[in-house]
Design a protein around this motif. Structure first.
Motif, PDB file in Angstrom:
ATOM      1  N   UNK A   1      -3.506   2.923  18.065  1.00 24.97           N
ATOM      2  CA  UNK A   1      -2.171   2.854  17.468  1.00 24.97           C
ATOM      3  C   UNK A   1      -2.159   3.500  16.091  1.00 24.97           C
ATOM      4  N   UNK A   2      -3.184   3.247  15.298  1.00 28.17           N
ATOM      5  CA  UNK A   2      -3.227   3.803  13.945  1.00 28.17           C
ATOM      6  C   UNK A   2      -3.239   5.326  13.974  1.00 28.17           C
ATOM      7  N   UNK A   3      -3.939   5.901  14.937  1.00 24.08           N
ATOM      8  CA  UNK A   3      -3.987   7.359  15.035  1.00 24.08           C
ATOM      9  C   UNK A   3      -2.637   7.951  15.434  1.00 24.08           C
ATOM     10  N   UNK A   4      -1.792   7.137  16.053  1.00 19.42           N
ATOM     11  CA  UNK A   4      -0.496   7.638  16.519  1.00 19.42           C
ATOM     12  C   UNK A   4       0.639   7.367  15.543  1.00 19.42           C
ATOM     13  N   UNK A   5       0.329   6.806  14.390  1.00 21.26           N
ATOM     14  CA  UNK A   5       1.377   6.490  13.427  1.00 21.26           C
ATOM     15  C   UNK A   5       2.015   7.768  12.878  1.00 21.26           C
ATOM     16  N   UNK A   6       3.316   7.722  12.585  1.00 21.87           N
ATOM     17  CA  UNK A   6       3.998   8.906  12.068  1.00 21.87           C
ATOM     18  C   UNK A   6       3.660   9.186  10.614  1.00 21.87           C
ATOM     19  N   UNK A   7       4.165  10.288  10.115  1.00 22.00           N
ATOM     20  CA  UNK A   7       3.976  10.667   8.722  1.00 22.00           C
ATOM     21  C   UNK A   7       4.704   9.684   7.802  1.00 22.00           C
ATOM     22  N   UNK A   8       4.237   9.578   6.572  1.00 22.77           N
ATOM     23  CA  UNK A   8       4.862   8.668   5.612  1.00 22.77           C
ATOM     24  C   UNK A   8       6.306   9.041   5.309  1.00 22.77           C
ATOM     25  N   UNK A   9       6.691  10.276   5.578  1.00 21.82           N
ATOM     26  CA  UNK A   9       8.073  10.686   5.360  1.00 21.82           C
ATOM     27  C   UNK A   9       9.039   9.878   6.228  1.00 21.82           C
TER      28      UNK A   9
ATOM     29  N   UNK B   1      -0.169   9.467  -2.155  1.00 18.92           N
ATOM     30  CA  UNK B   1       0.624  10.010  -1.054  1.00 18.92           C
ATOM     31  C   UNK B   1      -0.223  10.717  -0.003  1.00 18.92           C
ATOM     32  N   UNK B   2      -1.424  11.129  -0.356  1.00 23.14           N
ATOM     33  CA  UNK B   2      -2.282  11.833   0.600  1.00 23.14           C
ATOM     34  C   UNK B   2      -2.763  10.916   1.722  1.00 23.14           C
ATOM     35  N   UNK B   3      -2.755   9.616   1.481  1.00 17.23           N
ATOM     36  CA  UNK B   3      -3.213   8.682   2.495  1.00 17.23           C
ATOM     37  C   UNK B   3      -2.120   8.499   3.546  1.00 17.23           C
ATOM     38  N   UNK B   4      -2.503   8.601   4.802  1.00 19.01           N
ATOM     39  CA  UNK B   4      -1.525   8.567   5.884  1.00 19.01           C
ATOM     40  C   UNK B   4      -1.057   7.146   6.175  1.00 19.01           C
TER      41      UNK B   4
ATOM     42  N   UNK C   1      14.370   9.743  -0.778  1.00 17.72           N
ATOM     43  CA  UNK C   1      13.845  11.095  -0.534  1.00 17.72           C
ATOM     44  C   UNK C   1      12.416  11.271  -1.012  1.00 17.72           C
ATOM     45  N   UNK C   2      12.015  10.496  -2.004  1.00 15.89           N
ATOM     46  CA  UNK C   2      10.690  10.691  -2.581  1.00 15.89           C
ATOM     47  C   UNK C   2       9.942   9.369  -2.693  1.00 15.89           C
ATOM     48  N   UNK C   3       8.628   9.482  -2.878  1.00 15.61           N
ATOM     49  CA  UNK C   3       7.793   8.301  -3.081  1.00 15.61           C
ATOM     50  C   UNK C   3       8.248   7.522  -4.308  1.00 15.61           C
ATOM     51  N   UNK C   4       8.609   8.228  -5.366  1.00 17.41           N
ATOM     52  CA  UNK C   4       9.038   7.559  -6.599  1.00 17.41           C
ATOM     53  C   UNK C   4      10.295   6.735  -6.367  1.00 17.41           C
ATOM     54  N   UNK C   5      11.223   7.250  -5.579  1.00 18.23           N
ATOM     55  CA  UNK C   5      12.441   6.512  -5.268  1.00 18.23           C
ATOM     56  C   UNK C   5      12.139   5.301  -4.399  1.00 18.23           C
ATOM     57  N   UNK C   6      11.104   5.412  -3.563  1.00 15.35           N
ATOM     58  CA  UNK C   6      10.781   4.327  -2.636  1.00 15.35           C
ATOM     59  C   UNK C   6      10.165   3.125  -3.337  1.00 15.35           C
ATOM     60  N   UNK C   7       9.446   3.348  -4.420  1.00 17.87           N
ATOM     61  CA  UNK C   7       8.678   2.270  -5.056  1.00 17.87           C
ATOM     62  C   UNK C   7       9.527   1.069  -5.480  1.00 17.87           C
ATOM     63  N   UNK C   8      10.666   1.241  -6.177  1.00 16.63           N
ATOM     64  CA  UNK C   8      11.464   0.058  -6.528  1.00 16.63           C
ATOM     65  C   UNK C   8      12.063  -0.640  -5.315  1.00 16.63           C
ATOM     66  N   UNK C   9      12.385   0.116  -4.271  1.00 17.71           N
ATOM     67  CA  UNK C   9      12.899  -0.489  -3.038  1.00 17.71           C
ATOM     68  C   UNK C   9      11.829  -1.379  -2.418  1.00 17.71           C
ATOM     69  N   UNK C  10      10.612  -0.848  -2.329  1.00 16.82           N
ATOM     70  CA  UNK C  10       9.504  -1.619  -1.762  1.00 16.82           C
ATOM     71  C   UNK C  10       9.241  -2.861  -2.601  1.00 16.82           C
ATOM     72  N   UNK C  11       9.343  -2.721  -3.916  1.00 18.77           N
ATOM     73  CA  UNK C  11       9.103  -3.854  -4.811  1.00 18.77           C
ATOM     74  C   UNK C  11      10.041  -5.014  -4.480  1.00 18.77           C
TER      75      UNK C  11
ATOM     76  N   UNK D   1       0.831  -1.207   0.000  1.00 18.04           N
ATOM     77  CA  UNK D   1       0.000   0.000   0.000  1.00 18.04           C
ATOM     78  C   UNK D   1       0.865   1.255   0.000  1.00 18.04           C
ATOM     79  N   UNK D   2       1.998   1.198   0.685  1.00 17.17           N
ATOM     80  CA  UNK D   2       2.905   2.343   0.686  1.00 17.17           C
ATOM     81  C   UNK D   2       3.459   2.616  -0.711  1.00 17.17           C
TER      82      UNK D   2
END
Length: 290
Positions: A237-245, A206-209, A254-264, A200-201
């Motif tokens: 716990x879900x309400x206390x989760x940090x920002x996606x950053x 990106x607007x979804x927390x 640094x960015x969501x685009x850079x994160x996608x291949x790592x997550x893959x 999901x990340x």
């Protein structure tokens, strides 16, 4: 008023602790050649598998996985343990599997103190399986003797553990027992929760927390196994989760685009471990152990 706030705080913490006992989100590697130590920890790190995954041209080259200085969790170390857990004949080696969880504990702890409540129970489950492995490898009260060379250690892999515990009658299909099989099932479910969270990340806007994504994954995988009270406590716990950053920092991008291949890469490795474990549990009808 002050007394009331204290009571509310105590109740909240109690709920979180109760949740942690049911939510199923380093030791040094040892050798079987050491006479009294469990064979559980014997494995050969398959660095070629990790390198192949990281350098896949479809994933953008060899620079997508980086060491992140100054933090405990490292993606490269998680991938090494995941690949090392891939045993022969589609089996899963237990010690590198547990090492994966130790790295994932660091990941969860980095998401904040409330999420850290869950890590204690995960650590207990890791300890329980290792303790069973140690007991398997010892005889007598004080003397520790290695099992015969021809005898395969029961807690070396997922398959050997499940089969051995079934044969010994230590797995109950009607009541809760402190078996390695039941413990593994809880870790197995939580691994799928983390896998879905990572997916999901990578795919959700990106607007979804982080909290929303954790909730979605929880409702899909873990909530069906939890009573109503635990599900309500999870919301805290879900309400206390940090920002996606915070997640971007954990995987050293640094960015969501850079994160996608790592997550893959991470998700692909977790999927294979989950698939193999799922198969072993399913063929023995162990997916619903109480």
């Amino acid at each position: 008023m002050r007394t009331r706030r204290c009571v509310v705080t105590a109740v909240t913490l109690s709920l979180l602790l109760f949740l942690s006992s049911l939510w199923l989100p380093q030791e040094t590697v040892q050798s079987c050649e050491q006479s009294w130590r469990p064979c559980l920890s014997v494995f050969t790190p398959n660095r070629e598998v990790v390198r192949a995954a990281v350098t896949d041209d479809a994933l953008g080259g060899s620079d997508i996985i980086r060491e992140c200085a100054g933090q405990q969790f490292q993606v490269s170390r998680l991938l090494l343990h995941l690949s090392s857990a891939l045993g022969p004949a589609s089996d899963v080696l237990l010690e590198p599997y547990l090492l994966c969880w130790e790295e994932l504990i660091k990941f969860m702890e980095s998401l904040g103190p409330l999420v850290g409540f869950f890590t204690h129970k995960v650590e207990e489950k890791i300890t329980l399986i290792r303790q069973l492995a140690l007991e398997e490898s010892t005889t007598g009260d004080a003397q520790r003797v290695a099992p015969p060379p021809h005898r395969s250690h029961a807690y070396r892999s997922v398959r050997s553990m499940l089969e051995a515990e079934l044969q010994r009658g230590v797995v109950s299909f009607d009541s809760q027992t402190p078996s390695g099989s039941r413990t593994l099932l809880r870790l197995h479910r939580s691994l799928l929760w983390l896998q879905l969270l990572l997916e999901k990340l990578a795919t959700e806007r990106e607007e979804r927390s982080m909290g929303e994504l954790c909730r979605d994954a929880y409702l899909e995988v873990l909530a069906p196994h939890h009573p109503w009270l635990v599900q309500r406590a999870a919301e805290l716990v879900f309400h206390a989760m940090p920002d996606r950053k915070v997640f971007l920092q954990l995987v050293c991008v640094r960015t969501q685009k850079e994160a996608e291949p790592v997550i893959h890469v991470i998700v692909a490795a977790i999927q294979e471990i989950h698939r193999r474990t799922q198969t072993e549990l399913e063929i023995r009808n162990m997916l619903d152990l109480p």
